[in-house]
Scaffold this motif. Structure first.
Motif, PDB file in Angstrom:
ATOM      1  N   LEU A  25       0.795  -1.212   0.000  1.00  0.00           N
ATOM      2  CA  LEU A  25       0.000   0.000   0.000  1.00  0.00           C
ATOM      3  C   LEU A  25       0.832   1.269   0.000  1.00  0.00           C
ATOM      4  CD1 LEU A  25      -2.869  -0.952   2.500  1.00  0.00           C
ATOM      5  CD2 LEU A  25      -2.966  -0.890   0.006  1.00  0.00           C
ATOM      6  N   LEU A  26       1.990   1.225   0.657  1.00  0.00           N
ATOM      7  CA  LEU A  26       2.819   2.416   0.723  1.00  0.00           C
ATOM      8  C   LEU A  26       3.363   2.760  -0.665  1.00  0.00           C
ATOM      9  CD1 LEU A  26       4.865   1.824   3.999  1.00  0.00           C
ATOM     10  CD2 LEU A  26       3.091   3.537   3.629  1.00  0.00           C
ATOM     11  N   PRO A  27       3.349   4.046  -1.030  1.00  0.00           N
ATOM     12  CA  PRO A  27       3.855   4.439  -2.354  1.00  0.00           C
ATOM     13  C   PRO A  27       5.341   4.195  -2.475  1.00  0.00           C
ATOM     14  CG  PRO A  27       3.459   6.391  -0.988  1.00  0.00           C
ATOM     15  CD  PRO A  27       2.896   5.202  -0.238  1.00  0.00           C
ATOM     16  N   ASN A  28       5.731   3.671  -3.605  1.00  0.00           N
ATOM     17  CA  ASN A  28       7.146   3.442  -3.883  1.00  0.00           C
ATOM     18  C   ASN A  28       7.644   4.582  -4.746  1.00  0.00           C
ATOM     19  OD1 ASN A  28       9.593   2.587  -5.135  1.00  0.00           O
ATOM     20  ND2 ASN A  28       9.083   0.488  -4.563  1.00  0.00           N
ATOM     21  N   LYS A  29       8.428   5.478  -4.133  1.00  0.00           N
ATOM     22  CA  LYS A  29       8.863   6.687  -4.824  1.00  0.00           C
ATOM     23  C   LYS A  29       9.587   6.374  -6.124  1.00  0.00           C
ATOM     24  CE  LYS A  29      11.521  10.921  -4.129  1.00  0.00           C
ATOM     25  NZ  LYS A  29      12.405  11.670  -3.234  1.00  0.00           N
ATOM     26  N   LYS A  30      10.463   5.398  -6.090  1.00  0.00           N
ATOM     27  CA  LYS A  30      11.241   5.085  -7.285  1.00  0.00           C
ATOM     28  C   LYS A  30      10.341   4.541  -8.390  1.00  0.00           C
ATOM     29  CE  LYS A  30      15.702   4.317  -5.074  1.00  0.00           C
ATOM     30  NZ  LYS A  30      16.855   3.421  -4.937  1.00  0.00           N
ATOM     31  N   ASN A  31       9.442   3.625  -8.028  1.00  0.00           N
ATOM     32  CA  ASN A  31       8.575   3.039  -9.044  1.00  0.00           C
ATOM     33  C   ASN A  31       7.604   4.055  -9.616  1.00  0.00           C
ATOM     34  OD1 ASN A  31       9.788   0.585  -8.796  1.00  0.00           O
ATOM     35  ND2 ASN A  31       8.300  -0.264  -7.384  1.00  0.00           N
ATOM     36  N   ASN A  32       7.280   5.108  -8.815  1.00  0.00           N
ATOM     37  CA  ASN A  32       6.326   6.104  -9.274  1.00  0.00           C
ATOM     38  C   ASN A  32       6.989   7.225 -10.057  1.00  0.00           C
ATOM     39  OD1 ASN A  32       4.147   4.791  -8.180  1.00  0.00           O
ATOM     40  ND2 ASN A  32       4.221   5.876  -6.232  1.00  0.00           N
ATOM     41  N   ASN A  33       8.305   7.242 -10.116  1.00  0.00           N
ATOM     42  CA  ASN A  33       9.023   8.308 -10.806  1.00  0.00           C
ATOM     43  C   ASN A  33       9.110   7.982 -12.297  1.00  0.00           C
ATOM     44  OD1 ASN A  33      10.749  10.312 -11.693  1.00  0.00           O
ATOM     45  ND2 ASN A  33      12.061  10.218  -9.891  1.00  0.00           N
ATOM     46  N   VAL A  34       8.044   8.291 -12.999  1.00  0.00           N
ATOM     47  CA  VAL A  34       7.953   7.959 -14.424  1.00  0.00           C
ATOM     48  C   VAL A  34       9.015   8.704 -15.223  1.00  0.00           C
ATOM     49  CG1 VAL A  34       6.484   8.042 -16.477  1.00  0.00           C
ATOM     50  CG2 VAL A  34       5.497   7.462 -14.248  1.00  0.00           C
ATOM     51  N   ASP A  35       9.175  10.001 -14.957  1.00  0.00           N
ATOM     52  CA  ASP A  35      10.158  10.786 -15.697  1.00  0.00           C
ATOM     53  C   ASP A  35      11.578  10.311 -15.403  1.00  0.00           C
ATOM     54  OD1 ASP A  35       8.225  12.275 -16.894  1.00  0.00           O
ATOM     55  OD2 ASP A  35       8.463  14.037 -15.648  1.00  0.00           O
ATOM     56  N   GLY A  36      11.820   9.933 -14.150  1.00  0.00           N
ATOM     57  CA  GLY A  36      13.140   9.430 -13.790  1.00  0.00           C
ATOM     58  C   GLY A  36      13.486   8.163 -14.556  1.00  0.00           C
ATOM     59  N   ARG A  37      12.518   7.265 -14.662  1.00  0.00           N
ATOM     60  CA  ARG A  37      12.744   6.021 -15.405  1.00  0.00           C
ATOM     61  C   ARG A  37      12.909   6.302 -16.900  1.00  0.00           C
ATOM     62  NH1 ARG A  37       8.284   4.287 -12.532  1.00  0.00           N
ATOM     63  NH2 ARG A  37       7.129   3.827 -14.431  1.00  0.00           N
ATOM     64  N   LYS A  38      12.159   7.283 -17.382  1.00  0.00           N
ATOM     65  CA  LYS A  38      12.263   7.654 -18.798  1.00  0.00           C
ATOM     66  C   LYS A  38      13.669   8.169 -19.101  1.00  0.00           C
ATOM     67  CE  LYS A  38      10.232  10.792 -22.249  1.00  0.00           C
ATOM     68  NZ  LYS A  38       9.175  11.819 -22.489  1.00  0.00           N
ATOM     69  N   LEU A  39      14.188   9.047 -18.243  1.00  0.00           N
ATOM     70  CA  LEU A  39      15.540   9.568 -18.440  1.00  0.00           C
ATOM     71  C   LEU A  39      16.554   8.440 -18.419  1.00  0.00           C
ATOM     72  CD1 LEU A  39      17.107  12.459 -18.472  1.00  0.00           C
ATOM     73  CD2 LEU A  39      17.822  11.721 -16.194  1.00  0.00           C
ATOM     74  N   LYS A  40      16.441   7.574 -17.429  1.00  0.00           N
ATOM     75  CA  LYS A  40      17.371   6.439 -17.298  1.00  0.00           C
ATOM     76  C   LYS A  40      17.359   5.600 -18.568  1.00  0.00           C
ATOM     77  CE  LYS A  40      18.194   2.306 -14.456  1.00  0.00           C
ATOM     78  NZ  LYS A  40      19.591   2.615 -14.060  1.00  0.00           N
ATOM     79  N   ASN A  41      16.181   5.284 -19.060  1.00  0.00           N
ATOM     80  CA  ASN A  41      16.063   4.455 -20.260  1.00  0.00           C
ATOM     81  C   ASN A  41      16.650   5.152 -21.481  1.00  0.00           C
ATOM     82  OD1 ASN A  41      14.862   2.127 -21.851  1.00  0.00           O
ATOM     83  ND2 ASN A  41      13.746   3.841 -22.763  1.00  0.00           N
ATOM     84  N   ASN A  42      16.315   6.439 -21.647  1.00  0.00           N
ATOM     85  CA  ASN A  42      16.780   7.170 -22.822  1.00  0.00           C
ATOM     86  C   ASN A  42      18.301   7.257 -22.892  1.00  0.00           C
ATOM     87  OD1 ASN A  42      14.198   7.595 -23.738  1.00  0.00           O
ATOM     88  ND2 ASN A  42      14.052   9.713 -23.023  1.00  0.00           N
ATOM     89  N   TYR A  43      18.924   7.439 -21.736  1.00  0.00           N
ATOM     90  CA  TYR A  43      20.384   7.586 -21.721  1.00  0.00           C
ATOM     91  C   TYR A  43      21.090   6.236 -21.752  1.00  0.00           C
ATOM     92  CZ  TYR A  43      20.632  12.647 -21.261  1.00  0.00           C
ATOM     93  OH  TYR A  43      20.566  14.004 -21.530  1.00  0.00           O
ATOM     94  N   GLU A  44      20.620   5.301 -20.961  1.00  0.00           N
ATOM     95  CA  GLU A  44      21.345   4.033 -20.855  1.00  0.00           C
ATOM     96  C   GLU A  44      21.184   3.142 -22.082  1.00  0.00           C
ATOM     97  OE1 GLU A  44      20.517   2.048 -17.183  1.00  0.00           O
ATOM     98  OE2 GLU A  44      21.322   3.693 -15.958  1.00  0.00           O
ATOM     99  N   LYS A  45      20.107   3.322 -22.843  1.00  0.00           N
ATOM    100  CA  LYS A  45      19.922   2.471 -24.014  1.00  0.00           C
ATOM    101  C   LYS A  45      20.957   2.766 -25.103  1.00  0.00           C
ATOM    102  CE  LYS A  45      16.422   5.308 -26.398  1.00  0.00           C
ATOM    103  NZ  LYS A  45      14.992   5.362 -26.808  1.00  0.00           N
ATOM    104  N   LEU A  46      21.665   3.905 -24.980  1.00  0.00           N
ATOM    105  CA  LEU A  46      22.696   4.259 -25.954  1.00  0.00           C
ATOM    106  C   LEU A  46      24.091   3.885 -25.466  1.00  0.00           C
ATOM    107  CD1 LEU A  46      21.406   7.745 -27.186  1.00  0.00           C
ATOM    108  CD2 LEU A  46      21.188   5.527 -28.310  1.00  0.00           C
TER     109      LEU A  46
END
Length: 225
Positions: A25-46
């Motif tokens: 039930l408690l919010p997971n800050k990391k899992n809820n950080n959509v923009d953070g995950r987007k940045l990680k994916n965009n940079y690391e995929k290269l």
């Protein structure tokens, strides 16, 4: 099994169940950080890939729980009109941007700034028009909003190039009530090769630049939402 043991087992099961329930039930800050995950994916995929000019990108490891918030050009222009905040104009496909992004995130964390507005120029520019060595990208979309952005950035680019209607990647803007009080383009002057990693002294120098810019706006209580 006697009654006492049964009660102990039931109690343990209940406690474990409650712990698991709260964990769900408690919010997971990391899992809820959509923009953070987007940045990680965009940079690391290269990582390990080559750019348009055939040179290998610097590999980066970006934390998914970071301060980045992706914004549109409308939001950038709004902040530059009368708001305050930190704006990062860049692209994961820009070699200099890849070297700078983690340093800015670290500086923002150290300054307790919880938001950096990230404008991805892939929305308006073709990365094929980027000169990786100079950081200059030309021939972006020709519309009123892009022209407004050019005008806002014209003064900070004058000391770097005589060209107009360009963007330089990355451009980091520290804005207070619509005024650009500090800025930085690319990384640091001693970083000549965009495909080389910053050495420790360069990382420290770039972080100092970012920390100084953050200090210029840190006491502003009207940061943009």
């Amino acid at each position: 099994m006697n009654k006492k043991k049964k009660l102990i087992i039931i109690g343990i099961v209940l406690i474990v169940g409650i712990i698991l329930l709260f964990g769900l039930l408690l919010p997971n800050k990391k899992n809820n950080n959509v923009d953070g995950r987007k940045l990680k994916n965009n940079y690391e995929k290269l990582n390990g890939k080559t750019s348009e000019d055939g040179k290998k990108y610097v590999s980066v490891d970006v934390e998914s729980d970071n301060v980045i918030k992706y914004v549109s050009i409308d939001k950038v222009l709004d902040i530059l009109s009368n708001k305050s905040g930190v704006i990062y104009i860049g692209s994961s496909k820009s070699a200099y941007s890849r070297s700078a992004i983690n340093i800015l995130i670290e500086a923002s964390n150290d300054s307790n700034v919880d938001k950096v507005y990230y404008y991805d120029i892939d929305d308006i520019c073709d990365i094929k028009n980027l000169d990786q060595k100079t950081g200059i990208i030309k021939d972006c979309e020709d519309n009123d909003k892009v022209k407004q952005l050019y005008e806002k950035l014209d003064n900070i680019y004058k000391g770097y190039t005589l060209e107009s209607n360009i963007l330089i990647l990355p451009t980091v803007l520290f804005v207070s009530n619509g005024e650009i009080v500090s800025s930085n383009i690319k990384t640091i002057p001693t970083h000549k090769n965009p495909y080389s990693k910053l050495v420790k002294s360069q990382e420290e120098g770039l972080k100092e630049i970012y920390m100084s810019g953050l200090d210029d706006i840190i006491n502003n209580k009207n940061l943009a939402n």
